[in-house]
Design a protein around this motif. Structure first.
Motif, PDB file in Angstrom:
ATOM      1  N   LEU A  84       0.821  -1.212   0.000  1.00 11.81           N
ATOM      2  CA  LEU A  84       0.000   0.000   0.000  1.00 11.81           C
ATOM      3  C   LEU A  84       0.854   1.260   0.000  1.00 11.81           C
ATOM      4  O   LEU A  84       0.407   2.316  -0.438  1.00 11.81           O
ATOM      5  CB  LEU A  84      -0.931   0.019   1.219  1.00 11.81           C
ATOM      6  N   LEU A  85       2.078   1.139   0.483  1.00 10.85           N
ATOM      7  CA  LEU A  85       2.977   2.287   0.570  1.00 10.85           C
ATOM      8  C   LEU A  85       3.950   2.360  -0.606  1.00 10.85           C
ATOM      9  O   LEU A  85       4.808   3.230  -0.633  1.00 10.85           O
ATOM     10  CB  LEU A  85       3.769   2.232   1.883  1.00 10.85           C
ATOM     11  N   LEU A  86       3.826   1.442  -1.545  1.00 12.58           N
ATOM     12  CA  LEU A  86       4.747   1.390  -2.668  1.00 12.58           C
ATOM     13  C   LEU A  86       4.017   1.672  -3.970  1.00 12.58           C
ATOM     14  O   LEU A  86       2.827   1.424  -4.054  1.00 12.58           O
ATOM     15  CB  LEU A  86       5.406   0.008  -2.734  1.00 12.58           C
ATOM     16  N   PRO A  87       4.654   2.116  -5.010  1.00 13.66           N
ATOM     17  CA  PRO A  87       6.070   2.453  -5.039  1.00 13.66           C
ATOM     18  C   PRO A  87       6.334   3.763  -4.299  1.00 13.66           C
ATOM     19  O   PRO A  87       5.410   4.475  -3.934  1.00 13.66           O
ATOM     20  CB  PRO A  87       6.356   2.604  -6.533  1.00 13.66           C
ATOM     21  N   CYS A  88       7.589   4.052  -4.091  1.00 15.69           N
ATOM     22  CA  CYS A  88       7.979   5.308  -3.447  1.00 15.69           C
ATOM     23  C   CYS A  88       7.884   6.419  -4.488  1.00 15.69           C
ATOM     24  O   CYS A  88       8.479   6.328  -5.553  1.00 15.69           O
ATOM     25  CB  CYS A  88       9.414   5.213  -2.937  1.00 15.69           C
ATOM     26  N   ASN A  89       7.113   7.436  -4.184  1.00 16.27           N
ATOM     27  CA  ASN A  89       6.948   8.541  -5.132  1.00 16.27           C
ATOM     28  C   ASN A  89       8.077   9.559  -5.000  1.00 16.27           C
ATOM     29  O   ASN A  89       8.464   9.933  -3.902  1.00 16.27           O
ATOM     30  CB  ASN A  89       5.614   9.249  -4.907  1.00 16.27           C
ATOM     31  N   VAL A  90       8.572   9.964  -6.157  1.00 19.55           N
ATOM     32  CA  VAL A  90       9.551  11.039  -6.251  1.00 19.55           C
ATOM     33  C   VAL A  90       8.907  12.088  -7.155  1.00 19.55           C
ATOM     34  O   VAL A  90       8.543  11.795  -8.287  1.00 19.55           O
ATOM     35  CB  VAL A  90      10.887  10.554  -6.853  1.00 19.55           C
ATOM     36  N   GLU A 103      11.330  16.064  -4.658  1.00 19.73           N
ATOM     37  CA  GLU A 103      10.840  15.728  -3.318  1.00 19.73           C
ATOM     38  C   GLU A 103      10.490  14.248  -3.236  1.00 19.73           C
ATOM     39  O   GLU A 103      10.040  13.659  -4.212  1.00 19.73           O
ATOM     40  CB  GLU A 103       9.561  16.504  -2.994  1.00 19.73           C
ATOM     41  N   THR A 104      10.672  13.689  -2.063  1.00 23.93           N
ATOM     42  CA  THR A 104      10.211  12.338  -1.777  1.00 23.93           C
ATOM     43  C   THR A 104       9.867  12.244  -0.300  1.00 23.93           C
ATOM     44  O   THR A 104      10.310  13.079   0.500  1.00 23.93           O
ATOM     45  CB  THR A 104      11.260  11.277  -2.166  1.00 23.93           C
ATOM     46  N   ILE A 105       9.078  11.266   0.036  1.00 28.58           N
ATOM     47  CA  ILE A 105       8.753  11.063   1.442  1.00 28.58           C
ATOM     48  C   ILE A 105       9.962  10.448   2.138  1.00 28.58           C
ATOM     49  O   ILE A 105      10.698   9.655   1.533  1.00 28.58           O
ATOM     50  CB  ILE A 105       7.493  10.183   1.610  1.00 28.58           C
ATOM     51  N   ASP A 106      10.175  10.812   3.368  1.00 33.05           N
ATOM     52  CA  ASP A 106      11.238  10.217   4.165  1.00 33.05           C
ATOM     53  C   ASP A 106      10.900   8.734   4.328  1.00 33.05           C
ATOM     54  O   ASP A 106       9.848   8.390   4.857  1.00 33.05           O
ATOM     55  CB  ASP A 106      11.296  10.920   5.525  1.00 33.05           C
ATOM     56  N   PRO A 107      11.761   7.824   3.855  1.00 29.26           N
ATOM     57  CA  PRO A 107      11.426   6.403   3.923  1.00 29.26           C
ATOM     58  C   PRO A 107      11.180   5.905   5.345  1.00 29.26           C
ATOM     59  O   PRO A 107      10.363   5.008   5.553  1.00 29.26           O
ATOM     60  CB  PRO A 107      12.622   5.692   3.303  1.00 29.26           C
ATOM     61  N   ALA A 108      11.867   6.469   6.323  1.00 30.79           N
ATOM     62  CA  ALA A 108      11.644   6.046   7.704  1.00 30.79           C
ATOM     63  C   ALA A 108      10.232   6.386   8.155  1.00 30.79           C
ATOM     64  O   ALA A 108       9.590   5.610   8.869  1.00 30.79           O
ATOM     65  CB  ALA A 108      12.673   6.698   8.625  1.00 30.79           C
ATOM     66  N   ILE A 109       9.709   7.528   7.736  1.00 28.50           N
ATOM     67  CA  ILE A 109       8.334   7.915   8.066  1.00 28.50           C
ATOM     68  C   ILE A 109       7.360   6.983   7.357  1.00 28.50           C
ATOM     69  O   ILE A 109       6.396   6.496   7.945  1.00 28.50           O
ATOM     70  CB  ILE A 109       8.056   9.379   7.660  1.00 28.50           C
ATOM     71  N   MET A 110       7.614   6.714   6.090  1.00 22.07           N
ATOM     72  CA  MET A 110       6.710   5.891   5.302  1.00 22.07           C
ATOM     73  C   MET A 110       6.520   4.516   5.930  1.00 22.07           C
ATOM     74  O   MET A 110       5.400   4.052   6.090  1.00 22.07           O
ATOM     75  CB  MET A 110       7.216   5.741   3.872  1.00 22.07           C
ATOM     76  N   SER A 112       7.173   3.608   8.987  1.00 18.14           N
ATOM     77  CA  SER A 112       6.771   3.639  10.400  1.00 18.14           C
ATOM     78  C   SER A 112       5.261   3.574  10.575  1.00 18.14           C
ATOM     79  O   SER A 112       4.783   3.196  11.637  1.00 18.14           O
ATOM     80  CB  SER A 112       7.327   4.882  11.088  1.00 18.14           C
ATOM     81  N   VAL A 113       4.491   3.901   9.547  1.00 17.33           N
ATOM     82  CA  VAL A 113       3.035   3.908   9.689  1.00 17.33           C
ATOM     83  C   VAL A 113       2.448   2.505   9.818  1.00 17.33           C
ATOM     84  O   VAL A 113       1.298   2.356  10.225  1.00 17.33           O
ATOM     85  CB  VAL A 113       2.333   4.657   8.529  1.00 17.33           C
ATOM     86  N   CYS A 119       9.343  -3.301  10.110  1.00 13.11           N
ATOM     87  CA  CYS A 119       9.233  -2.199   9.151  1.00 13.11           C
ATOM     88  C   CYS A 119       9.787  -0.906   9.716  1.00 13.11           C
ATOM     89  O   CYS A 119      10.141  -0.011   8.968  1.00 13.11           O
ATOM     90  CB  CYS A 119       7.774  -1.996   8.741  1.00 13.11           C
ATOM     91  N   ARG A 120       9.844  -0.787  11.021  1.00 20.86           N
ATOM     92  CA  ARG A 120      10.309   0.456  11.626  1.00 20.86           C
ATOM     93  C   ARG A 120      11.820   0.557  11.695  1.00 20.86           C
ATOM     94  O   ARG A 120      12.355   1.630  11.884  1.00 20.86           O
ATOM     95  CB  ARG A 120       9.714   0.619  13.015  1.00 20.86           C
TER      96      ARG A 120
END
Length: 129
Positions: A84-90, A103-110, A112-113, A119-120
């Motif tokens: 659900l969190l993939l792919p990573c958007n840039v 811009e991209t989301i911080d992978p650690a934040i992504m 952590s949800v 996963c954390r």
């Protein structure tokens, strides 16, 4: 990339604005992703999409959906819904003249949800076997 004006790490994003034209930065971003082992699975031209759908005229902006091609990862094995969190958007977008923002989301934040301990962990640990 050259001409880096600022690198900003927001609470959920990692971003940089460069003094280079949009098309050059988009190409350089694709190349940088490939050099790090990422494939671009999806590409959305937001400027064309919004113009076609609602007639909105925005500055050039492309969303690249990137993912490393390594087969099942420890996170995927620990959390089957991680997809659900993939792919990573840039996001690559023109901000003003010949200035472009990446811009991209911080992978650690992504990751952590999920609430899943495996996963954390950042960076991830390899699963034996």
């Amino acid at each position: 990339m050259t001409g880096i004006e600022d690198a900003i790490e927001a609470s959920y994003a990692i971003a940089v604005t460069v003094d280079r034209p949009f098309a050059q930065v988009l190409d350089a971003t694709r190349e940088a992703l490939a050099a790090e082992g990422f494939g671009v699975l999806t590409e959305i031209d937001m400027q064309a999409t919004l113009m076609a759908k609602i007639g909105a005229d925005i500055a050039p902006q492309v969303i690249l959906g990137a993912r490393r091609h390594r087969g099942p990862t420890p996170r995927w094995l620990a959390e089957p819904s991680i997809g659900l969190l993939l792919p990573c958007n840039v996001v690559v977008r023109s901000v003003e003249g010949d200035r472009t923002r990446v811009e991209t989301i911080d992978p650690a934040i992504m990751v952590s949800v999920t609430g899943t301990p495996a996963c954390r962990r950042w960076p991830p640990r390899r699963v034996a076997g």
